[in-house]
Design a protein around this motif. Structure first.
Motif, PDB file in Angstrom:
ATOM      1  N   LYS A 146      30.648  46.026  43.810  1.00  0.00           N
ATOM      2  CA  LYS A 146      31.978  46.616  43.908  1.00  0.00           C
ATOM      3  C   LYS A 146      32.055  47.741  42.894  1.00  0.00           C
ATOM      4  CE  LYS A 146      35.988  46.142  45.951  1.00  0.00           C
ATOM      5  NZ  LYS A 146      36.116  45.983  47.394  1.00  0.00           N
ATOM      6  N   ASP A 147      32.635  48.870  43.325  1.00  0.00           N
ATOM      7  CA  ASP A 147      32.672  50.027  42.435  1.00  0.00           C
ATOM      8  C   ASP A 147      33.777  49.913  41.392  1.00  0.00           C
ATOM      9  OD1 ASP A 147      30.632  51.067  43.839  1.00  0.00           O
ATOM     10  OD2 ASP A 147      31.760  52.655  44.839  1.00  0.00           O
ATOM     11  N   LEU A 148      33.516  50.516  40.250  1.00  0.00           N
ATOM     12  CA  LEU A 148      34.524  50.685  39.209  1.00  0.00           C
ATOM     13  C   LEU A 148      34.867  52.167  39.210  1.00  0.00           C
ATOM     14  CD1 LEU A 148      32.515  48.312  38.344  1.00  0.00           C
ATOM     15  CD2 LEU A 148      33.399  48.631  36.067  1.00  0.00           C
ATOM     16  N   ILE A 149      36.109  52.490  39.567  1.00  0.00           N
ATOM     17  CA  ILE A 149      36.442  53.897  39.779  1.00  0.00           C
ATOM     18  C   ILE A 149      37.591  54.305  38.860  1.00  0.00           C
ATOM     19  CG2 ILE A 149      37.190  55.580  41.497  1.00  0.00           C
ATOM     20  CD1 ILE A 149      36.119  53.597  43.609  1.00  0.00           C
ATOM     21  N   PRO A 150      37.413  55.362  38.079  1.00  0.00           N
ATOM     22  CA  PRO A 150      38.514  55.818  37.231  1.00  0.00           C
ATOM     23  C   PRO A 150      39.738  56.124  38.090  1.00  0.00           C
ATOM     24  CG  PRO A 150      36.501  57.013  36.721  1.00  0.00           C
ATOM     25  CD  PRO A 150      36.230  56.217  37.947  1.00  0.00           C
ATOM     26  N   GLY A 151      40.855  55.587  37.683  1.00  0.00           N
ATOM     27  CA  GLY A 151      42.073  55.836  38.449  1.00  0.00           C
ATOM     28  C   GLY A 151      42.336  54.813  39.534  1.00  0.00           C
ATOM     29  N   HIS A 152      41.336  53.981  39.848  1.00  0.00           N
ATOM     30  CA  HIS A 152      41.545  52.923  40.834  1.00  0.00           C
ATOM     31  C   HIS A 152      41.030  51.621  40.233  1.00  0.00           C
ATOM     32  CE1 HIS A 152      42.367  55.399  44.459  1.00  0.00           C
ATOM     33  NE2 HIS A 152      41.652  56.294  43.811  1.00  0.00           N
ATOM     34  N   ASP A 153      41.908  50.682  39.927  1.00  0.00           N
ATOM     35  CA  ASP A 153      41.407  49.386  39.484  1.00  0.00           C
ATOM     36  C   ASP A 153      40.957  48.601  40.703  1.00  0.00           C
ATOM     37  OD1 ASP A 153      41.924  50.132  36.993  1.00  0.00           O
ATOM     38  OD2 ASP A 153      43.560  48.731  36.610  1.00  0.00           O
ATOM     39  N   THR A 154      39.816  47.943  40.583  1.00  0.00           N
ATOM     40  CA  THR A 154      39.308  47.181  41.726  1.00  0.00           C
ATOM     41  C   THR A 154      39.144  45.726  41.325  1.00  0.00           C
ATOM     42  OG1 THR A 154      37.073  47.779  41.096  1.00  0.00           O
ATOM     43  CG2 THR A 154      38.102  49.098  42.791  1.00  0.00           C
ATOM     44  N   ILE A 171      37.403  35.723  38.955  1.00  0.00           N
ATOM     45  CA  ILE A 171      37.955  36.971  39.501  1.00  0.00           C
ATOM     46  C   ILE A 171      37.738  38.071  38.470  1.00  0.00           C
ATOM     47  CG2 ILE A 171      40.060  38.147  40.210  1.00  0.00           C
ATOM     48  CD1 ILE A 171      40.979  35.582  41.440  1.00  0.00           C
ATOM     49  N   LEU A 172      37.075  39.115  38.901  1.00  0.00           N
ATOM     50  CA  LEU A 172      36.771  40.222  37.998  1.00  0.00           C
ATOM     51  C   LEU A 172      37.723  41.372  38.309  1.00  0.00           C
ATOM     52  CD1 LEU A 172      32.899  40.151  38.398  1.00  0.00           C
ATOM     53  CD2 LEU A 172      34.239  39.100  36.576  1.00  0.00           C
ATOM     54  N   ARG A 173      38.473  41.775  37.310  1.00  0.00           N
ATOM     55  CA  ARG A 173      39.354  42.923  37.461  1.00  0.00           C
ATOM     56  C   ARG A 173      38.650  44.093  36.790  1.00  0.00           C
ATOM     57  NH1 ARG A 173      43.394  44.172  39.877  1.00  0.00           N
ATOM     58  NH2 ARG A 173      44.839  45.775  39.184  1.00  0.00           N
ATOM     59  N   MET A 174      38.361  45.122  37.558  1.00  0.00           N
ATOM     60  CA  MET A 174      37.405  46.108  37.056  1.00  0.00           C
ATOM     61  C   MET A 174      38.010  47.497  36.935  1.00  0.00           C
ATOM     62  SD  MET A 174      34.018  44.720  38.847  1.00  0.00           S
ATOM     63  CE  MET A 174      34.227  45.350  40.462  1.00  0.00           C
ATOM     64  N   SER A 175      37.648  48.170  35.874  1.00  0.00           N
ATOM     65  CA  SER A 175      38.085  49.552  35.702  1.00  0.00           C
ATOM     66  C   SER A 175      36.970  50.323  35.011  1.00  0.00           C
ATOM     67  CB  SER A 175      39.366  49.601  34.859  1.00  0.00           C
ATOM     68  OG  SER A 175      39.144  48.946  33.634  1.00  0.00           O
ATOM     69  N   ARG A 223      35.959  53.563  32.352  1.00  0.00           N
ATOM     70  CA  ARG A 223      36.483  54.429  31.297  1.00  0.00           C
ATOM     71  C   ARG A 223      36.125  55.900  31.511  1.00  0.00           C
ATOM     72  NH1 ARG A 223      39.470  51.390  29.946  1.00  0.00           N
ATOM     73  NH2 ARG A 223      39.751  50.204  28.021  1.00  0.00           N
ATOM     74  N   ASP A 224      34.991  56.141  32.163  1.00  0.00           N
ATOM     75  CA  ASP A 224      34.531  57.534  32.228  1.00  0.00           C
ATOM     76  C   ASP A 224      34.193  57.944  33.664  1.00  0.00           C
ATOM     77  OD1 ASP A 224      32.152  55.899  32.212  1.00  0.00           O
ATOM     78  OD2 ASP A 224      32.132  56.108  30.034  1.00  0.00           O
ATOM     79  N   VAL A 225      33.063  57.476  34.176  1.00  0.00           N
ATOM     80  CA  VAL A 225      32.673  57.856  35.532  1.00  0.00           C
ATOM     81  C   VAL A 225      32.620  56.600  36.390  1.00  0.00           C
ATOM     82  CG1 VAL A 225      31.348  59.826  34.692  1.00  0.00           C
ATOM     83  CG2 VAL A 225      30.200  57.654  35.084  1.00  0.00           C
ATOM     84  N   ILE A 226      32.212  56.766  37.647  1.00  0.00           N
ATOM     85  CA  ILE A 226      32.165  55.624  38.543  1.00  0.00           C
ATOM     86  C   ILE A 226      30.929  54.775  38.232  1.00  0.00           C
ATOM     87  CG2 ILE A 226      32.037  54.907  40.950  1.00  0.00           C
ATOM     88  CD1 ILE A 226      33.392  57.492  41.726  1.00  0.00           C
ATOM     89  N   HIS A 227      31.129  53.480  38.115  1.00  0.00           N
ATOM     90  CA  HIS A 227      30.018  52.538  38.016  1.00  0.00           C
ATOM     91  C   HIS A 227      30.153  51.533  39.151  1.00  0.00           C
ATOM     92  CE1 HIS A 227      29.196  54.087  33.971  1.00  0.00           C
ATOM     93  NE2 HIS A 227      30.495  54.016  33.751  1.00  0.00           N
ATOM     94  N   SER A 228      29.154  50.697  39.320  1.00  0.00           N
ATOM     95  CA  SER A 228      29.261  49.674  40.349  1.00  0.00           C
ATOM     96  C   SER A 228      28.685  48.370  39.826  1.00  0.00           C
ATOM     97  CB  SER A 228      28.530  50.110  41.621  1.00  0.00           C
ATOM     98  OG  SER A 228      28.911  49.282  42.689  1.00  0.00           O
TER      99      SER A 228
END
Lengths: 201, 323, 647, 189
Positions: free
Chosen positions: B168-176, B147-151, B153-158
């Motif tokens: 799955k996107d990594l979005i600042p302000g939203h942990d995915t 299980i990957l918990r993703m965040s 640090r700067d901009v959106i990555h995927s």
């Protein structure tokens, strides 16, 4: 294709018509739809941003004051009969009452627009404090822009009725009243959102 | 050019699945491509017959002609609808099947996206201070869901490793959160899939799937501090690292170096690649990267380092020794 | 109103033509050019400007293909590449696809519905100038190294104040707001035109399908553009005056941008695409010698697409955290949009099936369009699936998909329409031989460029990368795609040559060279400044074919001023007459002041008061009446009820 | 006619200078250390005697007109923990504030450069060998941005952080002033 068969003559049709029969009505309505929808999208943004907070308004932000905005809302609502009256007189092609109606409408709009500028202080927060402040400033400013446009239109139309009056301006006066109706009525939900949203949501 | 020679694992493909999720999606893709090919072929053949037929056209307004055309169009629409419904049914079933990982004890990893590299943390509930922190290479055990918990640090990555799973996107302000599972041991490449600025193109990662025992071994080693320099050259290299600019951004466990700006280099020598899986980790590549990183990844935040030849030599010896 | 039965046939009336032309003609000279409010001039300008932007965006695409033709290529660095791909997307979406369709609509709709001009000619002219200034703004930025570099979708936080320093994204955001204003103005103009200016007898069930698609598209613009216009306003405010709409640290939200952008962005796809089928449905009758099959089905399909288009936007966000139920809804909507599109394609095939195809260039492009669009549609249904999309999202598979859709749904129909209506616009035909070369090169080039991209996407190549490693194995297919781009390029060169050749040497077309059925072919080529000498009366869906060479008309509009006939919304019964203000410079000046407002605002908040004051001055002159037409006007009789018209 | 020619000449010049400003503002320099840097590295002042700054060579560093470099400086300012002493928005805490017009060692780019490279008594560490010249110059550009010494169109907007950290863009310009006060008086503003 040069051959034509004349089946009717339209020279007897009127040139002054009101409501959806008039082109100007479509222009006014079209822009009202666009502006109203933009405001609705701002309202959606407000609700969307709300869910990022537990406390609303955000901690450390004062609630907006109610007195000034409510007075302004009251004046706006109270001016609706005036707009409807002006519209009815315009539809009857009565120049004198239309002039009076337009002058009064201009005055009302000047007052409410002035109050609107003062209303920014009633928000009790700066636009660059947080997302909540940003969106309420934007809603207020956006609607203020609509008021400014209406103010400008109304004063211009008033001048035209005195200086360059033709019957084709009667429908414009009616549309001007319609636009004011729109401006006021669209503000009712926005007013509730901006000033009671922080209290109720 | 030597520098650009890529290792065999530089390839990534969703149609060569090695994971539970990618496998299921690949099966679905087979259904999609077969159905779509048949439909397309029928439409094209009909179109070509319509264009090519030489018979005199029937009177288009004749009721018989109209009726047969109407019947034909209605039938085609009905068939389309049936296909769409079947598609939706299969899609929803697949979606449900891969939404949650199988009920086995999963491994948990935190994924942090940075411009333009990946940080992986393996939390350790027993000894909280004993996390593994590594970069750009994700070690996972075969046959166990991760299980990957993703965040970000700067901009959106995927996060995307095509052979294992969708993105799955990594979005600042939203942990995915997402999960992956590898069926077989191997090295799978992945790449950032959301435009994230200048070096979006070179923000890759490797997933190294190993049998459970090997993975545990790796984890044991990765938890420990860095190896002490083996010889005097490496020792000198450690000094270069600690006194020069390196330690300002990079951390090496067990030394004074504690920078958190760039990747953690505690076990750097055991990594297969450098510069976010852009180059094989060879001495030559590493030297080139340290001296002039902007030639390899223009815009990356690693500054050029004007080191004396012997300093560089020592630093390379030290870094390559950090197994 | 009198029902004239006296003259069954009028002979040519040269003196009437001269009189009308004096009233409607644009003034000569450069200033006259700036003043024109003729929908034909504005439409032509839109199309020509959009075509220039198309060529620029094409050159950007060619540069990208050159860079990607082999791994680790050093032609463009990441900074330049990011600007180039952002400009390519931005130009194609905002400065080409939508404006070119707006332009075609503005040129053709009044002709197709038998009107003298659009409803609000001044606003219409202003819309064009606003669009032009917006395009010039972003391209002048691009040429001084201030081109936007955050992608045409400008996702925050990358496009936000912290990660995109400088003015690049500010210029982009202002340009977006700007061109949206132009599109919104055009939407009000077109909706009113289509509802109020149709020729008598052209009830809604007789309106040409291109006019229907234009109507639906303009309604979509009305509801889609405010979303992006306010979003780009938020972005500009975040960047310029430090609001926090997209700042997670202060309660802002990065996903808010995505929702707002795609709520516009997906309908935008259909805004670009719907006129394409409209063009095809409109020209098919001329090349199959029969009315298009299934008119009601086609119209309903267009309207249905317009509605469904607003329920699809989340399928651009399947990789973001969203509740599963919501995803399923958007999957279903995305897949179901295949139904109305399928209906259109089946109806066209049925039309061809029962007709007699005439293989001229417009028909070739139509066939190419159907083939390419069907392939794009197939992959479109595939990516409605959340799991499948999670693999191919943001890869070259998507690049392939939407280029198939847009080339098949926009560019090919556009070329078909171009070959079809060019003789109407200029009076001369384009060369058939060059047209066929143009078609085959484009068809081969498009497939060579974009088909391999499906495979590239499956092999894991993400979008928006300025380079890729050799070991990825993507080199060969990329090279094929780059060679395909060269073929497309040569095709456009052939097209340009054809256009230039035709202007001088093209065969004279005559009023109706294709023997087509709709009303624009009832007037001369090119049409006179007043479009139709008298208002045509319509009795069916194919007025030219039905009139049998003798067009029924209504007379009686004023000859001494720009007067148009208004009809009722549903049945198009004559209702009233309306005077247009005529040609004027003030729309241009108003657009310039709006330009000052937005451009100065990028650099200083003073843009707001300066632009507002200048704008108000310009607006005052814009609306202020020049003179009274009839001074005795105030005692005018009450308005009269709509007259009865013989049907 | 003559007037027309002159005015069009002026217009062209104005447009070209706007274009030049635009180019310079947006340049993303990744590799080269700008030319002025090498000279400025030589502006070495003794650690032991900070004294008045040398303002004789007023080098306008190219990074001053470059938005990207200023933003990079801001990133480094946070990453290198300059904020730890000088405050997140440059408001100062242990170290002197960077917002005001008091410049102990001068506001000239070369002065700030040597302050960062050489360090200063009373706590400012030397970053020699830790940061590349390029990075120091980016920091210099940002520090000058904090006190509003750049023209408006290159200045930073807000970051994605708490609103308490005010953005540089909408801050008023400060007049730099070389201070001749002894360093001891700095800590008591």
């Amino acid at each position: 294709m040069n051959r034509e068969r004349v089946v009717a003559d339209v020279s007897g049709l009127p040139t002054v018509v009101f409501g959806p029969r008039n082109l100007g009505w479509w222009g006014t309505t079209g822009f009202a739809v666009i502006e109203g929808f933009s405001l609705a999208l701002c309202a959606v943004t407000y609700v969307y941003l709300r869910k990022n907070y537990i406390v609303w308004p955000p901690e450390g932000t004062k609630l907006p004051s109610l007195l000034l905005p409510t007075i302004n809302m009251g004046i706006m609502l109270a001016s609706l009969p005036l707009a409807l009256w002006t519209k009815k007189r315009a539809e009857r092609l009565e120049l004198g009452p239309v002039r009076i109606g337009l002058i009064l409408s201009s005055l009302v709009t000047v007052v409410t627009f002035g109050l609107r500028i003062a209303e920014f202080t009633a928000l009790n927060t700066q636009w660059n404090s947080n997302a909540y402040s940003s969106i309420i400033w934007t809603i207020l400013g956006f609607h203020g822009t609509l008021m400014l446009i209406d103010l400008y239109d109304t004063i211009g139309l008033t001048l035209i009725t005195f200086l360059r009056m033709e019957s084709k301006w009667f429908p414009e006066a009616a549309d001007n009243a319609n636009y004011w109706l729109f401006t006021v009525l669209v503000w009712v939900p926005m007013y509730l959102l901006v000033y009671f949203g922080p209290r109720w949501l | 050019m030597m520098l650009l020679q890529a290792p065999h694992y530089a390839q990534q493909s969703m149609i060569d699945p090695a994971g539970t999720k990618a496998g299921a999606i690949n099966d679905f893709w087979h259904f999609l491509i077969v159905t779509a090919s048949i439909v397309t072929a029928i439409v094209f053949i009909t179109l070509f017959i319509a264009l090519a037929k030489r018979r005199r056209p029937a009177d288009p307004e004749a009721p018989g002609e109209q009726r047969s055309l109407t019947r034909w169009v209605t039938g085609s629409v009905a068939v389309t609808l049936v296909i769409i419904v079947v598609f939706l049914f299969m899609d929803f079933r697949l979606g449900r099947a891969i939404a949650t990982p199988p009920q086995r004890t999963p491994l948990r990893v935190n994924v942090i996206g940075h411009q333009w590299w990946w940080e992986f943390q393996y939390p350790d509930s027993a000894t909280p201070g004993n996390w593994i922190s590594t970069a750009n290479e994700l070690h996972i055990p075969v046959g166990r869901p991760v299980i990957l918990r993703m965040s970000a640090r700067d901009v959106i990555h995927s996060f995307w490793v095509p052979n294992l799973s969708g993105k799955k996107d990594l979005i600042p302000g939203h942990d995915t959160e997402t999960w992956i599972e590898a069926d077989s041991a191997g090295i799978y490449r992945g790449q950032c899939a959301e435009f994230c600025g200048l070096q979006h193109a070179k923000m890759a990662l490797l997933v190294i799937a190993e049998p459970e025992r090997q993975f545990e071994q790796w984890a044991l080693g990765a938890r420990g501090a860095a190896l002490a320099p083996a010889d005097s050259t490496a020792k000198a290299g450690e000094q270069v690292f600690l006194t020069g600019g390196c330690s300002v951004c990079h951390a090496i466990g067990g030394t004074m170096a504690g920078g958190t700006v760039g990747p953690n280099l505690t076990h750097f020598g055991s990594r297969l690649t450098i510069a976010a899986a852009s180059l094989p980790n060879t001495k030559g590549n590493l030297g080139g990267w340290i001296v002039d990183p902007q030639r390899i990844k223009p815009g990356s935040f690693m500054p050029p380092n004007a080191l004396e030849p012997d300093q560089l030599e020592a630093l390379l010896a030290y870094l390559e020794g950090l197994k | 109103m009198t029902t004239a039965t006296a003259r069954v046939e009028t002979i040519a009336q040269p003196e009437l033509d001269v009189e009308l032309d004096a009233v409607w003609r644009s003034r000569p000279g450069f200033i006259g050019w700036l003043m024109s409010t003729d929908h034909k001039s504005i439409g032509k300008r839109y199309v020509a400007t959009a075509f220039i932007f198309f060529c620029l965006a094409g050159l950007e695409a060619a540069t990208m293909r050159a860079q990607l033709s082999r791994p680790e290529n050093g032609l463009l660095g990441p900074d330049t590449y990011n600007q180039v791909f952002t400009m390519h997307g931005t130009t194609m979406m905002f400065l080409f696809a939508v404006p070119v369709m707006i332009g075609i609509g503005l040129y053709l709709v009044p002709l197709m519905i038998g009107a003298r001009n659009v409803a609000f000619p001044r606003a219409n002219a202003m819309g064009y100038w606003v669009y032009l200034i917006g395009g010039l703004l972003i391209y002048s930025g691009f040429f001084v190294n201030s081109g936007p570099d955050a992608g045409w979708f400008a996702y925050v936080p990358l496009a936000g104040p912290q990660f995109s320093p400088g003015k690049r994204v500010d210029i982009w955001a202002q340009m977006i707001t700007f061109t949206e204003i132009a599109a919104l103005v055009a939407s009000v103009v077109q909706i009113t035109t289509i509802f109020k200016l149709r020729a008598p007898g052209m009830s809604l069930n007789r309106v040409p399908i291109l006019v229907w698609t234009t109507l639906v598209v303009q309604f979509m613009i009305m509801f889609a553009m405010p979303s992006v216009a306010t979003a780009s306003l938020f972005l500009a405010m975040d960047r310029l005056i430090s609001t926090h709409f997209f700042n997670p640290a202060e309660g802002g939200d990065a996903l808010l941008w995505q929702h707002r952008f795609w709520f516009f962005g997906h309908p935008e796809v259909y805004i670009m695409f719907l006129p394409g089928p409209g063009i095809i449905s409109s020209l098919l009758p001329a090349f199959t010698r029969r009315p298009v099959f299934g008119y009601p089905a086609l119209v309903l399909a267009v309207i249905a697409t317009g509605f469904i288009a607003f329920g699809l936007w989340v399928h651009h966000m399947f990789a973001t955290p969203l509740p599963q139920l919501g995803q399923s809804f958007f999957t279903a909507a995305s897949a179901l949009v295949a139904i109305p599109n399928g209906i259109q394609i089946f109806c066209w095939i049925a039309t061809i099936w029962s007709g007699r195809p005439i293989f001229r260039t417009p028909l070739l492009f139509t066939i190419g369009s159907i083939i390419i669009f069907v392939i794009g549609g197939m992959t479109g249904v595939m990516i409605a699936s959340v799991p499948f999309d999670s693999q191919v999202h943001d890869t070259y598979f998507i690049v392939a998909h939407f280029h198939y859709v847009i080339l098949g749904g926009v560019v090919f129909p556009l070329f078909a329409g171009f070959y079809y209506w060019w003789p109407k616009v200029t009076g001369r035909l384009l060369s058939e031989a060059a047209g066929k070369w143009n078609f085959w090169l484009m068809f081969i080039g498009v497939n060579a460029t974009f088909f391999p991209m499906h495979q590239l996407g499956m092999e894991g190549m993400p979008r928006r990368v300025y380079t890729y490693l050799a070991g990825t194995g993507w080199g060969d297919l990329n090279l094929v795609a780059s060679i395909g781009a060269l073929v497309i390029f040569s095709s456009v060169v052939v097209f340009l040559g054809n256009v230039i050749w035709s202007l001088r040497h093209g065969q004279i077309a005559g009023a109706n060279p294709w023997n087509a059925d709709s009303l624009e072919w009832a007037t001369s080529s090119p049409p006179p400044s007043y479009n139709f000498r008298d208002t045509p009366v319509v009795g069916g869906r194919a007025p030219v074919w039905e009139s049998g060479g003798e067009l029924p008309v209504m007379t009686g509009l004023a000859r001494d001023r720009q007067q148009v006939l208004l009809t009722t919304v549903l049945d198009a019964e004559p209702d009233s007459r309306h005077d247009h203000p005529g040609h004027t410079i003030w729309p241009f000046i108003l657009a310039v002041t709006i330009g000052i407002f937005f451009i100065v605002l990028i650099f200083t908040p003073w843009g707001m008061p300066i632009g507002t004051v200048l704008g108000f001055i310009a607006y005052a002159r814009y609306v202020w009446p020049k003179k009274r037409h009839d001074p005795s006007i105030i005692e005018l009789p009450r308005s009269v009820p709509p007259a009865e018209v013989p049907r | 006619m003559r007037f027309g020619r002159i005015s069009s000449l002026l217009l062209v010049t104005a447009l070209l200078s706007i274009a030049a400003a635009g180019c310079e503002r947006e340049e993303r320099r990744f590799r080269e250390v700008p030319p002025a840097a090498d000279q400025s590295t030589n502006v070495v002042q003794s650690d032991l005697q900070p004294g008045p700054s040398i303002v004789a060579t007023a080098t306008q560093h190219p990074y001053d007109d470059n938005a990207y470099a200023i933003a990079s400086g801001k990133r480094l300012y946070v990453q290198m923990n300059c904020a730890g002493c000088h405050g997140l928005a440059g408001g100062g805490s242990i170290g002197p504030p960077l917002l005001d017009d008091k410049w102990i060692y001068g506001s000239d780019p070369s002065n700030i450069f040597s302050t960062i490279v050489e360090g200063r008594p009373n706590g400012m560490p030397s970053w020699k060998g830790k940061l590349s010249n390029d990075q120091v110059w980016q920091l210099v550009a940002y520090v000058r941005d904090l006190s509003g010494l750049h023209r408006k169109d290159v200045r930073n907007s807000r970051g994605d952080n708490m609103a308490a950290v005010q953005d540089e863009q909408n801050r008023n310009r400060q007049t730099p002033r070389s201070s001749f006060e002894p360093p001891g008086s700095v800590t008591t503003p």
